[in-house]
Design a protein around this motif. Structure first.
Motif, PDB file in Angstrom:
ATOM      1  N   VAL A 214       0.837  -1.205   0.000  1.00  0.00           N
ATOM      2  CA  VAL A 214       0.000   0.000   0.000  1.00  0.00           C
ATOM      3  C   VAL A 214       0.872   1.254   0.000  1.00  0.00           C
ATOM      4  N   ASN A 215       0.245   2.353  -0.440  1.00  0.00           N
ATOM      5  CA  ASN A 215       0.883   3.674  -0.527  1.00  0.00           C
ATOM      6  C   ASN A 215       1.972   3.734  -1.586  1.00  0.00           C
ATOM      7  N   VAL A 216       1.883   2.877  -2.581  1.00  0.00           N
ATOM      8  CA  VAL A 216       2.825   2.904  -3.706  1.00  0.00           C
ATOM      9  C   VAL A 216       2.373   3.991  -4.682  1.00  0.00           C
ATOM     10  N   PRO A 217       3.241   4.911  -5.057  1.00  0.00           N
ATOM     11  CA  PRO A 217       2.820   5.990  -5.962  1.00  0.00           C
ATOM     12  C   PRO A 217       2.497   5.487  -7.365  1.00  0.00           C
ATOM     13  N   ALA A 218       1.675   6.219  -8.067  1.00  0.00           N
ATOM     14  CA  ALA A 218       1.375   5.890  -9.460  1.00  0.00           C
ATOM     15  C   ALA A 218       2.594   6.197 -10.328  1.00  0.00           C
ATOM     16  N   GLY A 219       2.789   5.386 -11.350  1.00  0.00           N
ATOM     17  CA  GLY A 219       3.854   5.648 -12.317  1.00  0.00           C
ATOM     18  C   GLY A 219       5.090   4.795 -12.186  1.00  0.00           C
ATOM     19  N   LEU A 220       5.114   3.807 -11.283  1.00  0.00           N
ATOM     20  CA  LEU A 220       6.252   2.882 -11.226  1.00  0.00           C
ATOM     21  C   LEU A 220       6.119   1.862 -12.338  1.00  0.00           C
ATOM     22  N   GLY A 221       7.243   1.467 -12.917  1.00  0.00           N
ATOM     23  CA  GLY A 221       7.206   0.459 -13.964  1.00  0.00           C
ATOM     24  C   GLY A 221       7.298   1.076 -15.346  1.00  0.00           C
ATOM     25  N   GLU A 222       7.475   0.221 -16.328  1.00  0.00           N
ATOM     26  CA  GLU A 222       7.582   0.631 -17.725  1.00  0.00           C
ATOM     27  C   GLU A 222       6.492  -0.067 -18.526  1.00  0.00           C
ATOM     28  N   PRO A 223       6.126   0.478 -19.686  1.00  0.00           N
ATOM     29  CA  PRO A 223       4.988  -0.080 -20.424  1.00  0.00           C
ATOM     30  C   PRO A 223       5.268  -1.310 -21.276  1.00  0.00           C
ATOM     31  N   VAL A 224       6.547  -1.660 -21.516  1.00  0.00           N
ATOM     32  CA  VAL A 224       6.803  -2.789 -22.425  1.00  0.00           C
ATOM     33  C   VAL A 224       7.612  -3.882 -21.716  1.00  0.00           C
ATOM     34  N   PHE A 225       8.946  -3.816 -21.739  1.00  0.00           N
ATOM     35  CA  PHE A 225       9.739  -4.930 -21.236  1.00  0.00           C
ATOM     36  C   PHE A 225      10.099  -4.850 -19.758  1.00  0.00           C
ATOM     37  N   GLU A 226       9.980  -3.703 -19.126  1.00  0.00           N
ATOM     38  CA  GLU A 226      10.297  -3.582 -17.703  1.00  0.00           C
ATOM     39  C   GLU A 226       9.025  -3.298 -16.901  1.00  0.00           C
ATOM     40  N   ARG A 227       7.965  -3.970 -17.289  1.00  0.00           N
ATOM     41  CA  ARG A 227       6.685  -3.810 -16.617  1.00  0.00           C
ATOM     42  C   ARG A 227       6.819  -4.204 -15.150  1.00  0.00           C
ATOM     43  N   LEU A 228       6.157  -3.465 -14.267  1.00  0.00           N
ATOM     44  CA  LEU A 228       6.266  -3.782 -12.849  1.00  0.00           C
ATOM     45  C   LEU A 228       5.660  -5.149 -12.544  1.00  0.00           C
ATOM     46  N   ASP A 229       4.517  -5.466 -13.159  1.00  0.00           N
ATOM     47  CA  ASP A 229       3.930  -6.781 -12.921  1.00  0.00           C
ATOM     48  C   ASP A 229       4.813  -7.891 -13.472  1.00  0.00           C
ATOM     49  N   GLY A 230       5.515  -7.609 -14.562  1.00  0.00           N
ATOM     50  CA  GLY A 230       6.447  -8.596 -15.110  1.00  0.00           C
ATOM     51  C   GLY A 230       7.617  -8.849 -14.177  1.00  0.00           C
ATOM     52  N   ASP A 231       8.160  -7.763 -13.604  1.00  0.00           N
ATOM     53  CA  ASP A 231       9.277  -7.909 -12.672  1.00  0.00           C
ATOM     54  C   ASP A 231       8.847  -8.586 -11.381  1.00  0.00           C
ATOM     55  N   LEU A 232       7.631  -8.267 -10.908  1.00  0.00           N
ATOM     56  CA  LEU A 232       7.109  -8.936  -9.714  1.00  0.00           C
ATOM     57  C   LEU A 232       6.901 -10.421  -9.974  1.00  0.00           C
ATOM     58  N   ALA A 233       6.302 -10.731 -11.121  1.00  0.00           N
ATOM     59  CA  ALA A 233       6.066 -12.139 -11.453  1.00  0.00           C
ATOM     60  C   ALA A 233       7.374 -12.905 -11.533  1.00  0.00           C
ATOM     61  N   ARG A 234       8.391 -12.260 -12.081  1.00  0.00           N
ATOM     62  CA  ARG A 234       9.691 -12.917 -12.220  1.00  0.00           C
ATOM     63  C   ARG A 234      10.289 -13.263 -10.865  1.00  0.00           C
ATOM     64  N   ILE A 235      10.351 -12.283  -9.950  1.00  0.00           N
ATOM     65  CA  ILE A 235      11.004 -12.545  -8.663  1.00  0.00           C
ATOM     66  C   ILE A 235      10.178 -13.498  -7.803  1.00  0.00           C
ATOM     67  N   LEU A 236       8.843 -13.405  -7.889  1.00  0.00           N
ATOM     68  CA  LEU A 236       7.995 -14.308  -7.102  1.00  0.00           C
ATOM     69  C   LEU A 236       8.065 -15.731  -7.642  1.00  0.00           C
ATOM     70  N   MET A 237       8.115 -15.868  -8.962  1.00  0.00           N
ATOM     71  CA  MET A 237       8.209 -17.202  -9.560  1.00  0.00           C
ATOM     72  C   MET A 237       9.577 -17.825  -9.293  1.00  0.00           C
ATOM     73  N   ASN A 238      10.561 -16.983  -8.985  1.00  0.00           N
ATOM     74  CA  ASN A 238      11.896 -17.482  -8.682  1.00  0.00           C
ATOM     75  C   ASN A 238      12.038 -17.984  -7.253  1.00  0.00           C
ATOM     76  N   ILE A 239      11.004 -17.856  -6.452  1.00  0.00           N
ATOM     77  CA  ILE A 239      11.023 -18.457  -5.112  1.00  0.00           C
ATOM     78  C   ILE A 239      10.791 -19.959  -5.263  1.00  0.00           C
ATOM     79  N   GLY A 240      11.637 -20.767  -4.671  1.00  0.00           N
ATOM     80  CA  GLY A 240      11.463 -22.208  -4.779  1.00  0.00           C
ATOM     81  C   GLY A 240      10.093 -22.641  -4.279  1.00  0.00           C
ATOM     82  N   ALA A 241       9.485 -23.607  -4.940  1.00  0.00           N
ATOM     83  CA  ALA A 241       8.178 -24.189  -4.604  1.00  0.00           C
ATOM     84  C   ALA A 241       7.008 -23.382  -5.147  1.00  0.00           C
ATOM     85  N   VAL A 242       7.262 -22.213  -5.727  1.00  0.00           N
ATOM     86  CA  VAL A 242       6.169 -21.431  -6.323  1.00  0.00           C
ATOM     87  C   VAL A 242       5.904 -21.932  -7.734  1.00  0.00           C
ATOM     88  N   LYS A 243       4.647 -22.282  -8.009  1.00  0.00           N
ATOM     89  CA  LYS A 243       4.269 -22.827  -9.319  1.00  0.00           C
ATOM     90  C   LYS A 243       3.285 -21.938 -10.085  1.00  0.00           C
TER      91      LYS A 243
END
Length: 364
Positions: A214-243
């Motif tokens: 919460v309280n994350v400002p608007a405008g973080l992330g990029e619209p194509v290859f450095e998308r914030l949801d893409g980066d979040l998905a990457r690091i979360l999927m890199n946790i062992g046992a996450v499928k």
């Protein structure tokens, strides 16, 4: 082998389950952030083993030592190194797996790719290396706190037991009140009973962990290859046992229409908000100022004491195995802080990249 993540705020993880130590080097944290070993220790205490009947009985204090990066109680802009020494390894529990990969572990992949594989406790592939995530995440959380950004992870499902939806404040208040780290206290009791039943049966169970920022400002992330949801998905999927990883409604969007899930805008207290948050705070790869909501699907612990089928690679023959040792009957409770930490690492990186946090000196 890749052991680092991040662009401006970068974490390099090191160590193995039964080696001398595990830890992390944090590069890119600006100077003049107030930071102590206690800030990191309180996060490590959330994931350390042997704290309840629903975790592994392996006893480790997981006491962090800060080797560099802090001068007179503040970061000095140099790499921050945190290390935790392993003190309770039982390597003899794993000698039988030298040539016999454990079902649903990474053993066979490691053997095939590297040949020289540390099979003791899974070596570098063990969940114990997430200590590095938590050390990096603790620094990231402290950095984000300078902008009032808070992150909380909680267990929302174990097996077929589901928690009810709760507010952010309720979640913060309740998750420390039970060993499952579920904010719904009634569901938490049922989850604990299920985990302990699986433990008695020599089995394990999976679940879902939700993380809210919460309280994350608007405008973080990029619209194509450095998308914030893409980066979040990457690091979360890199946790062992996450499928699996979801942002916002996730897979629920598949059977919905646009009119059902579109997040319509409104002005509230002179701020732009959305009536709903089905997008989970990220749209078009960038934050919209609403809470960021992600969920991870965590598989059952693959180390179970039931008899399973495997192979002996040295003899090229089939083999039956039983896994001994000390293992979590459910990984979810201890994964919560790893998910929090991983989310914090990505947000801190993007806060610096987007100019919300000065890259060199917080007092500039």
């Amino acid at each position: 082998m890749s052991n680092k993540i991040g662009e401006k705020f970068q974490i390099t993880s090191f160590g193995s389950s039964h080696g001398t130590a595990v830890g992390a080097v944090i590069d890119g944290c600006p100077a003049n952030l107030e930071l102590s070993s206690e800030d990191i220790q309180k996060e490590l205490d959330k994931r350390k083993p042997g704290t309840s009947s629903v975790t592994t009985p392996r006893k480790e204090a997981d006491e962090v030592q800060i080797l560099s990066g802090i001068f007179e109680g503040k970061t000095d802009g140099t790499p921050i190194t945190g290390v935790v020494f392993n003190k309770n390894q039982h390597s003899k529990d794993y000698s039988m797996f030298k040539d016999t990969p454990r079902p649903s572990h990474g053993d066979f992949g490691w053997m095939s790719k590297y040949g020289n594989y540390d099979y003791n406790g899974g070596g570098r592939g063990s969940g114990r290396v997430t200590i590095g995530h938590v050390i990096g995440g603790a620094v990231a959380k402290k950095l984000l706190k300078t902008h009032n950004i808070e992150i909380v992870s909680h267990v929302v499902q174990i097996g077929d037991v589901k928690a009810r939806k709760m507010s952010f404040d309720e979640i913060k208040e309740n998750i420390e009140r039970n060993p499952v780290r579920c904010a719904d206290l009634k569901a938490a009791e049922e989850m604990e009973e299920l985990i302990l039943a699986k433990k008695v049966d020599g089995d394990s169970v999976g679940g879902i962990v939700e993380t809210i920022a919460v309280n994350v400002p608007a405008g973080l992330g990029e619209p194509v290859f450095e998308r914030l949801d893409g980066d979040l998905a990457r690091i979360l999927m890199n946790i062992g046992a996450v499928k699996g990883v979801e942002i916002g409604l996730g897979f629920e969007v598949a059977d919905k229409s646009g009119s059902e899930i579109n997040d319509e805008y409104l002005i509230e207290n002179d701020k732009v908000k959305t009536k709903t948050n089905n997008s989970g705070g990220i749209i078009g790869g960038m934050t919209n100022g609403m809470p960021i909501v992600s969920r991870i699907a965590v598989k059952p612990t693959p180390s179970i004491s039931k008899c399973q089928s495997s192979v002996d690679i040295s003899k090229m023959e089939n083999k039956k195995i039983e896994i001994k040792g000390r293992h979590d009957p459910c990984i979810c409770p201890r994964v919560t802080v790893v998910s929090e930490s991983s989310t914090a690492i990505v947000l801190a990186d993007h806060m610096i990249r987007s100019g919300f946090i000065h890259p060199s000196n917080l007092e500039s």
